[in-house]
Motif scaffolding. Sequence first.
Motif, PDB file in Angstrom:
ATOM      1  N   MET A 155      81.840  46.564   7.263  1.00 15.23           N
ATOM      2  CA  MET A 155      82.247  45.305   7.722  1.00 15.23           C
ATOM      3  C   MET A 155      82.090  45.181   9.219  1.00 15.23           C
ATOM      4  SD  MET A 155      85.170  43.887   5.058  1.00 15.23           S
ATOM      5  CE  MET A 155      85.098  42.437   5.696  1.00 15.23           C
ATOM      6  N   GLU A 156      81.716  44.153   9.886  1.00 16.11           N
ATOM      7  CA  GLU A 156      81.510  43.869  11.170  1.00 16.11           C
ATOM      8  C   GLU A 156      82.371  42.625  11.595  1.00 16.11           C
ATOM      9  OE1 GLU A 156      79.443  41.919  14.485  1.00 16.11           O
ATOM     10  OE2 GLU A 156      79.413  41.434  12.347  1.00 16.11           O
ATOM     11  N   ASN A 157      82.639  42.610  12.860  1.00 14.84           N
ATOM     12  CA  ASN A 157      83.050  41.208  13.448  1.00 14.84           C
ATOM     13  C   ASN A 157      83.400  41.314  14.944  1.00 14.84           C
ATOM     14  OD1 ASN A 157      84.265  38.515  13.162  1.00 14.84           O
ATOM     15  ND2 ASN A 157      84.541  38.917  10.937  1.00 14.84           N
ATOM     16  N   VAL A 158      83.791  40.386  15.478  1.00 22.26           N
ATOM     17  CA  VAL A 158      84.168  40.481  16.817  1.00 22.26           C
ATOM     18  C   VAL A 158      85.714  40.883  17.145  1.00 22.26           C
ATOM     19  CG1 VAL A 158      82.916  38.345  17.136  1.00 22.26           C
ATOM     20  CG2 VAL A 158      85.206  38.051  16.430  1.00 22.26           C
ATOM     21  N   PRO A 159      85.901  41.313  18.628  1.00 23.17           N
ATOM     22  CA  PRO A 159      86.988  41.994  18.584  1.00 23.17           C
ATOM     23  C   PRO A 159      88.148  40.937  18.332  1.00 23.17           C
ATOM     24  CG  PRO A 159      85.318  42.414  20.517  1.00 23.17           C
ATOM     25  CD  PRO A 159      84.782  41.409  19.452  1.00 23.17           C
ATOM     26  N   ASP A 160      87.976  39.821  18.672  1.00 24.90           N
ATOM     27  CA  ASP A 160      89.398  38.863  18.150  1.00 24.90           C
ATOM     28  C   ASP A 160      89.811  39.157  16.725  1.00 24.90           C
ATOM     29  OD1 ASP A 160      89.192  38.076  20.793  1.00 24.90           O
ATOM     30  OD2 ASP A 160      88.343  35.979  20.416  1.00 24.90           O
ATOM     31  N   VAL A 161      89.145  39.634  15.753  1.00 27.53           N
ATOM     32  CA  VAL A 161      89.338  39.593  14.377  1.00 27.53           C
ATOM     33  C   VAL A 161      90.805  40.514  14.350  1.00 27.53           C
ATOM     34  CG1 VAL A 161      87.978  41.845  13.808  1.00 27.53           C
ATOM     35  CG2 VAL A 161      88.454  39.988  12.154  1.00 27.53           C
ATOM     36  N   ASP A 226      80.322  54.081  32.191  1.00 27.39           N
ATOM     37  CA  ASP A 226      81.540  53.274  32.678  1.00 27.39           C
ATOM     38  C   ASP A 226      81.833  51.781  32.447  1.00 27.39           C
ATOM     39  OD1 ASP A 226      84.187  53.264  33.668  1.00 27.39           O
ATOM     40  OD2 ASP A 226      83.718  53.484  35.592  1.00 27.39           O
ATOM     41  N   LEU A 227      82.211  51.626  31.568  1.00 26.24           N
ATOM     42  CA  LEU A 227      82.216  50.185  31.224  1.00 26.24           C
ATOM     43  C   LEU A 227      82.796  49.139  32.307  1.00 26.24           C
ATOM     44  CD1 LEU A 227      82.954  50.016  27.439  1.00 26.24           C
ATOM     45  CD2 LEU A 227      81.057  49.482  28.524  1.00 26.24           C
ATOM     46  N   PRO A 228      82.556  48.145  32.556  1.00 24.47           N
ATOM     47  CA  PRO A 228      83.159  47.070  33.622  1.00 24.47           C
ATOM     48  C   PRO A 228      84.569  46.880  33.096  1.00 24.47           C
ATOM     49  CG  PRO A 228      80.826  46.400  33.050  1.00 24.47           C
ATOM     50  CD  PRO A 228      81.270  47.316  31.971  1.00 24.47           C
ATOM     51  N   PRO A 229      85.557  46.528  34.031  1.00 27.38           N
ATOM     52  CA  PRO A 229      86.888  46.322  33.745  1.00 27.38           C
ATOM     53  C   PRO A 229      87.176  45.192  32.558  1.00 27.38           C
ATOM     54  CG  PRO A 229      86.550  46.576  35.892  1.00 27.38           C
ATOM     55  CD  PRO A 229      85.402  46.440  35.416  1.00 27.38           C
ATOM     56  N   GLY A 230      86.190  44.295  32.562  1.00 26.15           N
ATOM     57  CA  GLY A 230      86.465  43.072  31.370  1.00 26.15           C
ATOM     58  C   GLY A 230      86.340  43.602  29.888  1.00 26.15           C
ATOM     59  N   TYR A 231      85.414  44.560  29.897  1.00 25.18           N
ATOM     60  CA  TYR A 231      85.626  45.028  28.429  1.00 25.18           C
ATOM     61  C   TYR A 231      86.531  45.866  28.121  1.00 25.18           C
ATOM     62  CZ  TYR A 231      80.615  43.553  28.218  1.00 25.18           C
ATOM     63  OH  TYR A 231      79.478  42.855  28.232  1.00 25.18           O
ATOM     64  N   GLY A 233      89.615  45.190  29.290  1.00 22.44           N
ATOM     65  CA  GLY A 233      90.785  44.437  29.178  1.00 22.44           C
ATOM     66  C   GLY A 233      90.648  43.562  27.832  1.00 22.44           C
ATOM     67  N   SER A 234      89.453  43.331  27.435  1.00 24.02           N
ATOM     68  CA  SER A 234      89.070  42.591  26.239  1.00 24.02           C
ATOM     69  C   SER A 234      89.766  43.452  24.873  1.00 24.02           C
ATOM     70  CB  SER A 234      87.933  42.216  25.954  1.00 24.02           C
ATOM     71  OG  SER A 234      87.413  41.356  26.982  1.00 24.02           O
ATOM     72  N   GLN A 236      91.978  45.836  25.062  1.00 25.36           N
ATOM     73  CA  GLN A 236      93.408  45.919  25.191  1.00 25.36           C
ATOM     74  C   GLN A 236      94.027  44.900  24.448  1.00 25.36           C
ATOM     75  OE1 GLN A 236      94.087  46.677  29.136  1.00 25.36           O
ATOM     76  NE2 GLN A 236      93.543  49.006  29.191  1.00 25.36           N
ATOM     77  N   VAL A 237      93.621  43.511  24.674  1.00 24.42           N
ATOM     78  CA  VAL A 237      94.220  42.172  24.099  1.00 24.42           C
ATOM     79  C   VAL A 237      93.863  42.203  22.575  1.00 24.42           C
ATOM     80  CG1 VAL A 237      93.905  39.760  24.404  1.00 24.42           C
ATOM     81  CG2 VAL A 237      93.821  40.889  26.468  1.00 24.42           C
ATOM     82  N   ALA A 238      92.687  42.546  22.388  1.00 23.67           N
ATOM     83  CA  ALA A 238      92.624  42.567  20.881  1.00 23.67           C
ATOM     84  C   ALA A 238      93.304  43.514  19.985  1.00 23.67           C
ATOM     85  CB  ALA A 238      91.000  42.801  20.505  1.00 23.67           C
ATOM     86  N   MET A 239      93.690  44.751  20.713  1.00 21.57           N
ATOM     87  CA  MET A 239      94.532  45.706  19.943  1.00 21.57           C
ATOM     88  C   MET A 239      95.991  45.583  20.226  1.00 21.57           C
ATOM     89  SD  MET A 239      91.792  48.859  20.741  1.00 21.57           S
ATOM     90  CE  MET A 239      93.088  50.146  20.246  1.00 21.57           C
ATOM     91  N   LYS A 240      96.374  44.375  20.603  1.00 22.36           N
ATOM     92  CA  LYS A 240      97.925  44.435  20.636  1.00 22.36           C
ATOM     93  C   LYS A 240      98.459  44.443  19.227  1.00 22.36           C
ATOM     94  CE  LYS A 240      98.275  41.998  25.139  1.00 22.36           C
ATOM     95  NZ  LYS A 240      98.795  40.805  25.736  1.00 22.36           N
ATOM     96  N   THR A 241      97.742  44.049  18.305  1.00 19.96           N
ATOM     97  CA  THR A 241      98.464  43.989  17.067  1.00 19.96           C
ATOM     98  C   THR A 241      98.139  45.219  15.944  1.00 19.96           C
ATOM     99  OG1 THR A 241      96.523  42.834  15.789  1.00 19.96           O
ATOM    100  CG2 THR A 241      98.132  41.320  16.888  1.00 19.96           C
ATOM    101  N   VAL A 242      97.423  46.049  16.659  1.00 22.89           N
ATOM    102  CA  VAL A 242      97.424  47.262  16.064  1.00 22.89           C
ATOM    103  C   VAL A 242      98.494  48.149  15.623  1.00 22.89           C
ATOM    104  CG1 VAL A 242      96.129  49.636  16.014  1.00 22.89           C
ATOM    105  CG2 VAL A 242      94.959  47.443  16.825  1.00 22.89           C
ATOM    106  N   LYS A 243      98.535  48.365  14.252  1.00 23.86           N
ATOM    107  CA  LYS A 243      99.965  49.466  14.052  1.00 23.86           C
ATOM    108  C   LYS A 243      99.706  50.855  14.345  1.00 23.86           C
ATOM    109  CE  LYS A 243     101.325  46.204  10.179  1.00 23.86           C
ATOM    110  NZ  LYS A 243     101.480  46.145   8.854  1.00 23.86           N
TER     111      LYS A 243
END
Length: 505
Positions: A155-161, A226-231, A233-234, A236-243
């Motif tokens: 399965m694939e989806n956007v980071p916001d998932v 070396d990815l730009p900072p925005g990637y 940051g995105s 880190q935001v997406a992974m705030k709910t990772v257990k």
Amino acid sequence: MCLFIQQKIERLRQGQSPRVLDLFAGCGGISLGFQAAGFENIGAVELDPPAAKSHAMNFHTGASDELKQIHTKARDITEIEPADLLQDFGLQGDARSHVDVIVGGPPCQSFARVGRAKLREIAKHPEAFLNDPRGNLYLRYLHYLNELKPLAILMENVPDVLNYGGHNIAEEVCEALRDLGYNARYTMLNAVFYGVPEMRERMFLIAYQDELECSDWFPEPSHWIDLPPGYHGSRQVAMKTVKRNLQDDQKQFFVDPPEPEQSDLSLAVTAEQALSDLPFINDDSPLKLGKATRRFDRADNYSCAPRNRFQQQMRFWEGLGTRETIADHVIRYLPRDYKIFARMQPGDQYPEAFQLATIMFEEELERIKVKEGVELKENMPRYYEVKKAFVPPYDTGKFPNKWRKMEADKPARTLMAHLGKDSYSHIHYDSRQARTISVREAARLQSFPDSFVFQGPMNAAFRQIGNAVPPLMAKALAEQIRSTLTQALNIRRTNIGLAAATAVI
């Protein structure tokens, strides 16, 4: 163990190709990657008619005219049952015997509306989706899984998932899959680390039947940047709910993304490395001189022989044949903006473009004053006519990222579905060409080979490309899945052999 799972395992042990069904398939980015890794595509479900036709035209070229028309048909997954679908594809017998792997990416919005309880309900009540008046798409995906009993899924989806309204949807899917008898893991992967000339971050989830006892999950990177900072940051935001750091009796579904090591890997493929052999489009090109319908029947010659490995991959993709010419190297007609594109610097976005346009407008006012002896003022109609010809109307505060000029020496930023509406997010890095990218260039940045054919008008083709999973990314995942399945089947065969020997002793 289910009889049909045993039959699939035995079939793969005999060396036959794993069979894959693509749900929410789009034009077939995942299908193409799996085909390149040795999987057999038996069909797809896709609601958008041009995308469904693209899929059929690329993956069922050898089928009869009648069967090809069946594959071309756009389908609503909420309105067709798995068994009926496979019968349409000409696959007879029990539906559970035909599909080894299911792939796809259902839209996350519908998933979040349902929540954990409803997702898990399908394990206890396989037809629970029928009671949902919204015909929830994720429940349909799980229904197909439950009905067809594949050995593995992707399965694939956007980071916001991972953080959709406070829900970690990937975590909830893994729980539902566990109840259906699957061992699942998910992570975040960026396509640029797998040879795609595009920095595209997505969530990927892989699951295997429990009986296979699989333990290998995601592919190791082949490229580095070396990815730009925005990637970062995105992510880190997406992974705030990772257990994390769960108790021993709790399963951690998230797997840390494989980290690329600069010293061991190739450098990421840049935009120039991806596009430099494609035909040059200058100010004299008919594509920039008129607003004629952008059709894909014109043939353009390559500008040179392949200059690197990526260009060779795109021109000589195994299984799709090769092309001597390019048939979809078409661009948008944007006469007001070509001169702005030419002056923009790599990495410039809309605020810089607006400033340049304003300067050019002021230069034109001065030219008119000198040549015609007329000083245009804001209360004069002609003033606004001239301004309209130079300055875009968008608010720089509201649309700072609407425009962006690519850098030649870096991979492209993420291509989005709104390429179907405009292409300003990917302005060509070559100021001599001063334009947005073509359909074929967008396809190249997503790693679609040149022989891949897109159906429908230009806007539909752009949308299909922007929505797709890059085929090289899908190929890396498919190779990992096939390797894991092969290893699991070999281990299982060995264990069965040992058990039988012990029983005899």
